[in-house]
Design a protein around this motif. Structure first.
Motif, PDB file in Angstrom:
ATOM      1  N   TYR A  10       4.689  69.266  60.455  1.00  0.00           N
ATOM      2  CA  TYR A  10       3.683  69.914  61.284  1.00  0.00           C
ATOM      3  C   TYR A  10       2.322  69.735  60.658  1.00  0.00           C
ATOM      4  O   TYR A  10       2.092  69.985  59.486  1.00  0.00           O
ATOM      5  CB  TYR A  10       4.008  71.392  61.453  1.00  0.00           C
ATOM      6  N   LEU A  12      -0.897  70.948  61.334  1.00  0.00           N
ATOM      7  CA  LEU A  12      -2.018  71.876  61.183  1.00  0.00           C
ATOM      8  C   LEU A  12      -2.092  72.501  59.800  1.00  0.00           C
ATOM      9  O   LEU A  12      -3.023  73.204  59.486  1.00  0.00           O
ATOM     10  CB  LEU A  12      -1.922  72.989  62.229  1.00  0.00           C
ATOM     11  N   ARG A  21      -5.284  82.205  61.720  1.00  0.00           N
ATOM     12  CA  ARG A  21      -5.635  81.551  62.975  1.00  0.00           C
ATOM     13  C   ARG A  21      -4.589  81.845  64.053  1.00  0.00           C
ATOM     14  O   ARG A  21      -4.921  82.165  65.196  1.00  0.00           O
ATOM     15  CB  ARG A  21      -5.742  80.035  62.768  1.00  0.00           C
ATOM     16  N   LEU A  22      -3.313  81.751  63.663  1.00  0.00           N
ATOM     17  CA  LEU A  22      -2.246  82.005  64.635  1.00  0.00           C
ATOM     18  C   LEU A  22      -2.318  83.440  65.161  1.00  0.00           C
ATOM     19  O   LEU A  22      -2.096  83.707  66.338  1.00  0.00           O
ATOM     20  CB  LEU A  22      -0.865  81.751  64.009  1.00  0.00           C
ATOM     21  N   SER A  53       8.132  79.358  66.258  1.00  0.00           N
ATOM     22  CA  SER A  53       7.706  80.779  66.241  1.00  0.00           C
ATOM     23  C   SER A  53       6.401  81.028  65.512  1.00  0.00           C
ATOM     24  O   SER A  53       5.710  82.004  65.807  1.00  0.00           O
ATOM     25  CB  SER A  53       8.773  81.634  65.545  1.00  0.00           C
ATOM     26  N   GLY A  54       6.051  80.206  64.522  1.00  0.00           N
ATOM     27  CA  GLY A  54       4.832  80.446  63.759  1.00  0.00           C
ATOM     28  C   GLY A  54       4.853  81.815  63.115  1.00  0.00           C
ATOM     29  O   GLY A  54       5.858  82.247  62.524  1.00  0.00           O
ATOM     30  N   VAL A  58       4.821  85.273  69.547  1.00  0.00           N
ATOM     31  CA  VAL A  58       5.583  85.207  70.801  1.00  0.00           C
ATOM     32  C   VAL A  58       6.886  85.997  70.645  1.00  0.00           C
ATOM     33  O   VAL A  58       7.290  86.736  71.556  1.00  0.00           O
ATOM     34  CB  VAL A  58       5.845  83.736  71.200  1.00  0.00           C
ATOM     35  N   ASP A  76      11.502  77.831  63.296  1.00  0.00           N
ATOM     36  CA  ASP A  76      10.281  77.099  62.931  1.00  0.00           C
ATOM     37  C   ASP A  76      10.570  76.253  61.698  1.00  0.00           C
ATOM     38  O   ASP A  76      11.325  76.662  60.813  1.00  0.00           O
ATOM     39  CB  ASP A  76       9.128  78.077  62.645  1.00  0.00           C
ATOM     40  N   VAL A  81       5.423  80.379  57.006  1.00  0.00           N
ATOM     41  CA  VAL A  81       4.868  81.179  58.109  1.00  0.00           C
ATOM     42  C   VAL A  81       5.950  82.103  58.690  1.00  0.00           C
ATOM     43  O   VAL A  81       5.657  83.195  59.183  1.00  0.00           O
ATOM     44  CB  VAL A  81       4.196  80.265  59.180  1.00  0.00           C
ATOM     45  N   GLY A 102      13.864  75.616  60.321  1.00  0.00           N
ATOM     46  CA  GLY A 102      14.403  74.297  60.633  1.00  0.00           C
ATOM     47  C   GLY A 102      13.755  73.714  61.865  1.00  0.00           C
ATOM     48  O   GLY A 102      13.009  74.378  62.572  1.00  0.00           O
ATOM     49  N   ASP A 103      14.064  72.444  62.097  1.00  0.00           N
ATOM     50  CA  ASP A 103      13.593  71.777  63.310  1.00  0.00           C
ATOM     51  C   ASP A 103      14.451  72.281  64.464  1.00  0.00           C
ATOM     52  O   ASP A 103      15.675  72.386  64.331  1.00  0.00           O
ATOM     53  CB  ASP A 103      13.753  70.258  63.147  1.00  0.00           C
ATOM     54  N   PHE A 120       2.448  76.715  72.431  1.00  0.00           N
ATOM     55  CA  PHE A 120       1.605  75.853  71.606  1.00  0.00           C
ATOM     56  C   PHE A 120       2.450  75.130  70.559  1.00  0.00           C
ATOM     57  O   PHE A 120       2.112  75.061  69.383  1.00  0.00           O
ATOM     58  CB  PHE A 120       0.494  76.676  70.920  1.00  0.00           C
ATOM     59  N   MET A 121       3.564  74.610  70.994  1.00  0.00           N
ATOM     60  CA  MET A 121       4.520  73.986  70.090  1.00  0.00           C
ATOM     61  C   MET A 121       4.854  72.561  70.540  1.00  0.00           C
ATOM     62  O   MET A 121       4.954  71.664  69.706  1.00  0.00           O
ATOM     63  CB  MET A 121       5.788  74.855  70.085  1.00  0.00           C
ATOM     64  N   PHE A 123       3.092  70.303  71.883  1.00  0.00           N
ATOM     65  CA  PHE A 123       2.082  69.308  71.516  1.00  0.00           C
ATOM     66  C   PHE A 123       2.411  68.675  70.174  1.00  0.00           C
ATOM     67  O   PHE A 123       2.006  67.563  69.886  1.00  0.00           O
ATOM     68  CB  PHE A 123       0.682  69.952  71.457  1.00  0.00           C
TER      69      PHE A 123
END
Ligand SMILES: C[S@@+](CC[C@H](N)C(=O)[O-])C[C@H]1O[C@@H](n2cnc3c(N)ncnc32)[C@H](O)[C@@H]1O
Length: 275
Positions: A10, A12, A21-22, A53-54, A58, A76, A81, A102-103, A120-121, A123
């Motif tokens: 990832y 960012l 930011r999240l 999930s960041g 959500v 995630d 995070v 995990g992925d 927002f995932m 992307f």
């Protein structure tokens, strides 16, 4: 937002700044996401998978909607995070929300779900169809698939017109061309859903917009700019001096307030369908 389409890690970053930011993002986009989830049909008693999930924003929204009789499992790739997410969930008193590192395509998650949600995932993944299909395999028949993504191609704008936002648009679009970032992918969510085998997806489009000196929205362009800073320099598109990130939010605020104008952040495209 914007990147990582070129990198399986990832893109960012995993800094404290990214976590803040999240959380800020949740303040502005939370109400839009909540409306989308309710309209799509996320409700009491459901077992929901939250992908990407960041910091857990959500998952926290979904926990409220499914209530104590429901369950939320977040996945995630970023374990750091997820620690923030776990702490926030614990502070909120939810015992039915868990997270797995995990992925989403390979993470070990047991059982089937009534819904999969993600914000927002998409992307950030190279093969969106693959992700959608893997998510669908974890759902019972007739379950919900709900995603919300930024429409980055629209970019930020100010009315009256602001040379500052336009300058950033030029830099970011130049970068997107150079490193093949797919800024317009949110406009293909309908066809992506159809290609994954989901029928008659529903769509919603909302834009957080504000003005005046106290609105939090001016921070968003600098937030995104920070995530692109290194690449903009590496690709000789803008210098540190030209970007002046530390003062960018203040300059956007001053422009908008001086013009008596409005500042539009990135629109959110919401899409949902049933399996
Ligand atoms: C921009 S953040 C959004 C977080 C959260 N959904 C929200 O809206 O606040 C995207 C998250 O997706 C995660 N992510 C990206 N690709 C992933 C993948 N293939 N599997 C699981 N998580 C992923 C990132 O680590 C990051 O935490």
């Amino acid at each position: 937002m914007l990147a990582e389409q070129r990198d399986p890690q990832y893109f960012l970053g995993r800094s404290d700044h990214e976590t803040v930011r999240l959380q800020r993002q949740a303040q502005l986009y939370g109400p839009l996401t909540r409306r989308l989830l309710i309209e799509a049909g996320v409700g009491p008693g459901m077992r929901v998978l939250d992908v990407g999930s960041g910091a857990g924003d959500v998952a926290l929204l979904v926990a409220e909607l499914v209530g104590p009789g429901g369950q939320v499992v977040g996945v995630d790739t970023n374990g750091q995070v997820l620690d923030v997410a776990r702490t926030r969930v614990q502070a909120a008193g939810w015992t039915n929300v868990t997270f797995s590192e995990g992925d989403v395509r390979t993470a070990r998650v047991d059982g089937t779900f009534d819904a999969v949600v993600g914000r927002f995932m998409l992307f950030a993944v190279r093969n969106r169809l693959d992700v959608l299909r893997t998510c669908m395999e974890r759902l019972r028949p007739g379950a919900l698939v709900v995603f919300q993504e930024h429409d980055a191609a629209t970019w930020y704008r100010a009315v009256p017109h602001s040379p500052l936002t336009e300058q950033w648009r030029r830099w970011v679009f130049q970068l997107a061309d150079k490193i093949e970032l797919d800024l317009g992918f949110a406009s293909r969510l309908y066809s992506d859903f159809c290609a994954a085998g989901l029928r008659a997806p529903q769509l919603r489009y909302e834009v957080p917009v504000g003005g005046g000196p106290d609105w939090i929205g001016y921070e968003f362009l600098p937030d995104h700019a920070r995530s692109l800073y290194r690449l903009l320099i590496e690709h000789n598109i803008a210098t540190d001096e030209e970007m002046q990130l530390d003062t960018l939010a203040a300059r956007l605020r001053a422009d908008t307030v001086n013009n008596g104008g409005m500042f539009f952040t990135l629109p959110a495209v919401g899409v949902w369908a049933r399996t």
